[in-house]
Design an enzyme around this catalytic site. Sequence first.
Site, PDB file in Angstrom:
ATOM      1  N   LYS A   1      30.146 -13.545  -3.569  1.00  0.00           N
ATOM      2  CA  LYS A   1      30.075 -12.167  -3.061  1.00  0.00           C
ATOM      3  C   LYS A   1      30.681 -11.968  -1.681  1.00  0.00           C
ATOM      4  O   LYS A   1      30.250 -11.100  -0.918  1.00  0.00           O
ATOM      5  CB  LYS A   1      28.617 -11.640  -3.057  1.00  0.00           C
ATOM      6  CG  LYS A   1      27.796 -11.924  -4.275  1.00  0.00           C
ATOM      7  CD  LYS A   1      28.522 -11.808  -5.578  1.00  0.00           C
ATOM      8  CE  LYS A   1      28.956 -10.442  -5.982  1.00  0.00           C
ATOM      9  NZ  LYS A   1      29.789 -10.501  -7.234  1.00  0.00           N
TER      10      LYS A   1
ATOM     11  N   HIS B   1      33.408 -21.613  -5.834  1.00  0.00           N
ATOM     12  CA  HIS B   1      32.333 -21.282  -4.885  1.00  0.00           C
ATOM     13  C   HIS B   1      31.657 -22.561  -4.388  1.00  0.00           C
ATOM     14  O   HIS B   1      30.599 -22.499  -3.758  1.00  0.00           O
ATOM     15  CB  HIS B   1      31.253 -20.424  -5.556  1.00  0.00           C
ATOM     16  CG  HIS B   1      31.677 -19.025  -5.889  1.00  0.00           C
ATOM     17  ND1 HIS B   1      32.382 -18.226  -5.031  1.00  0.00           N
ATOM     18  CD2 HIS B   1      31.445 -18.259  -6.998  1.00  0.00           C
ATOM     19  CE1 HIS B   1      32.590 -17.044  -5.590  1.00  0.00           C
ATOM     20  NE2 HIS B   1      32.031 -17.044  -6.785  1.00  0.00           N
TER      21      HIS B   1
ATOM     22  N   SER C   1      24.582  -7.935  -1.894  1.00  0.00           N
ATOM     23  CA  SER C   1      25.549  -7.957  -2.992  1.00  0.00           C
ATOM     24  C   SER C   1      25.128  -8.977  -4.058  1.00  0.00           C
ATOM     25  O   SER C   1      25.217  -8.718  -5.269  1.00  0.00           O
ATOM     26  CB  SER C   1      26.934  -8.303  -2.431  1.00  0.00           C
ATOM     27  OG  SER C   1      27.903  -8.304  -3.445  1.00  0.00           O
TER      28      SER C   1
ATOM     29  N   LYS D   1      30.033  -1.413  -3.861  1.00  0.00           N
ATOM     30  CA  LYS D   1      30.294  -0.488  -2.744  1.00  0.00           C
ATOM     31  C   LYS D   1      31.501  -0.894  -1.910  1.00  0.00           C
ATOM     32  O   LYS D   1      32.216  -0.046  -1.411  1.00  0.00           O
ATOM     33  CB  LYS D   1      29.073  -0.408  -1.838  1.00  0.00           C
ATOM     34  CG  LYS D   1      27.892   0.287  -2.499  1.00  0.00           C
ATOM     35  CD  LYS D   1      26.865   0.703  -1.466  1.00  0.00           C
ATOM     36  CE  LYS D   1      25.669   1.355  -2.122  1.00  0.00           C
ATOM     37  NZ  LYS D   1      24.530   1.470  -1.202  1.00  0.00           N
TER      38      LYS D   1
HETATM   39  S1  PPS Z   1      32.248 -13.143  -6.757  1.00  0.00           S
HETATM   40  O1  PPS Z   1      31.484 -12.761  -7.965  1.00  0.00           O
HETATM   41  O2  PPS Z   1      31.467 -14.051  -5.920  1.00  0.00           O
HETATM   42  O3  PPS Z   1      33.572 -13.667  -7.050  1.00  0.00           O
HETATM   43  O4  PPS Z   1      32.394 -11.765  -5.943  1.00  0.00           O
HETATM   44  P1  PPS Z   1      33.397 -11.482  -4.740  1.00  0.00           P
HETATM   45  O5  PPS Z   1      34.664 -10.961  -5.273  1.00  0.00           O
HETATM   46  O6  PPS Z   1      33.458 -12.644  -3.828  1.00  0.00           O
HETATM   47  O7  PPS Z   1      32.631 -10.348  -3.956  1.00  0.00           O
HETATM   48  C1  PPS Z   1      32.289  -9.113  -4.557  1.00  0.00           C
HETATM   49  C2  PPS Z   1      32.110  -8.123  -3.427  1.00  0.00           C
HETATM   50  O8  PPS Z   1      33.414  -7.743  -2.926  1.00  0.00           O
HETATM   51  C3  PPS Z   1      33.570  -6.346  -3.064  1.00  0.00           C
HETATM   52  N1  PPS Z   1      34.987  -6.019  -3.317  1.00  0.00           N
HETATM   53  C4  PPS Z   1      35.745  -5.310  -2.464  1.00  0.00           C
HETATM   54  N2  PPS Z   1      35.472  -4.785  -1.254  1.00  0.00           N
HETATM   55  C5  PPS Z   1      36.440  -4.082  -0.642  1.00  0.00           C
HETATM   56  N3  PPS Z   1      37.664  -3.877  -1.180  1.00  0.00           N
HETATM   57  C6  PPS Z   1      37.991  -4.385  -2.393  1.00  0.00           C
HETATM   58  N4  PPS Z   1      39.176  -4.167  -2.915  1.00  0.00           N
HETATM   59  C7  PPS Z   1      37.003  -5.152  -3.079  1.00  0.00           C
HETATM   60  N5  PPS Z   1      36.954  -5.788  -4.274  1.00  0.00           N
HETATM   61  C8  PPS Z   1      35.719  -6.302  -4.397  1.00  0.00           C
HETATM   62  C9  PPS Z   1      32.673  -5.977  -4.232  1.00  0.00           C
HETATM   63  O9  PPS Z   1      32.420  -4.607  -4.282  1.00  0.00           O
HETATM   64  C10 PPS Z   1      31.442  -6.832  -3.893  1.00  0.00           C
HETATM   65  O10 PPS Z   1      30.730  -6.343  -2.767  1.00  0.00           O
HETATM   66  P2  PPS Z   1      29.519  -5.292  -2.847  1.00  0.00           P
HETATM   67  O11 PPS Z   1      28.907  -5.279  -1.487  1.00  0.00           O
HETATM   68  O12 PPS Z   1      28.562  -5.767  -3.885  1.00  0.00           O
HETATM   69  O13 PPS Z   1      30.156  -3.967  -3.180  1.00  0.00           O
END
Ligand code: PPS
Length: 321
Positions: free
Chosen positions: A73, A133, A163, A284
């Site tokens: 996340k 991870h 998250s 978000k």
């Molecule tokens: S995972 O499952 O661990 O691979 O997830 P990961 O991609 O590391 O993290 C998911 C969070 O990143 C947010 N996210 C983004 N934020 C801003 N811009 C873009 N383009 C974007 N893409 C993914 C996603 O919404 C998750 O955060 P939260 O706080 O839950 O919204």
Amino acid sequence: MHSLLLPLEQKSEVLSHNSGSLLLRMASQPLVDRLELKIIHGVPLIHYFANNFAEVERFQARPDDLLVSTYSKSGTTLLSEILEMLYHDGDTEKCGRDVIVKRVPFIDLAIPGEETGAQLAARTPSPRILKTHLPVQILPKSFWEKNCKIIYVARNAKDVAVSFFHFYLISKVHPEPGTWQEFLDKFMAGKVSYGSWYNHVTDWWEKAQKNPRILYMFYEDMLKDRRREIRKVATFLGKDLDDELLEKTVSHTSFKKMKANPMSNYDGVHPIIVDTSIGPFMRKGVTGDWKNYFTVAQNERFDEDYARQMSGSTLHFCTEA
Ligand code: PPS
């Protein structure tokens, strides 16, 4: 809370020994959701991933692999999509050729009856972008032997906790998260998948200080100044970046576009891994959402514990937008 909506798949698991580790063989028992985490080398892992860890340890990296490493996340998908754009010179059709988990193999991934992340990686042509991870101590040795470039992305602990809590709800390879309070306690104690956030970010930080092949980045920076961070990535990769490619990459990786893009929003991924019918993967995408979840008391306790767990580290995070 939520219910387990999925009909269980009729697959079976036969446990066998392989190099002293348990290897999960796919046969004909049900794929069960919400199994407890399993400890591997001191790290609690998703049960199915742990059962397949012998394969992960044998993983064969290639010298031109680029590894995206994160605690869950923390911006993995955002960085992966940025890299895809850079690797394909901004060709959005090429970047839309498949879902993100197929374009960027997740080497830890394993569920019975499905191709593992390591298997997918093995049939992926070079140059590969790979995802993990894993804590630095248990990264497959081959990445060090082949001197691969690695980009680590870290995100502040409070937003990761929020998250991650929501992710547990939609990803049934995880145990039940319990209430927010219960989940936060587990997070602080490192009793969540991949273990302690505190150890993960600081151990990778220490490694990055000594190894110029590791670029250590922050999710908050990618949100605050996407252009600067994309330039940083391109420089690290030795990749030419003109204004057109930069602007295309910024636009293609906006939260709004990625949320609407079925190739990056995790729709179509096996629902035991991510069930977007329960809640969105792209939730978000902001800094500071923790303020909507932490009570004053939780925040005080968290800050006190954070100071203890992070004492001695030079690593600093931004927790405000
Ligand atoms: S995972 O499952 O661990 O691979 O997830 P990961 O991609 O590391 O993290 C998911 C969070 O990143 C947010 N996210 C983004 N934020 C801003 N811009 C873009 N383009 C974007 N893409 C993914 C996603 O919404 C998750 O955060 P939260 O706080 O839950 O919204």
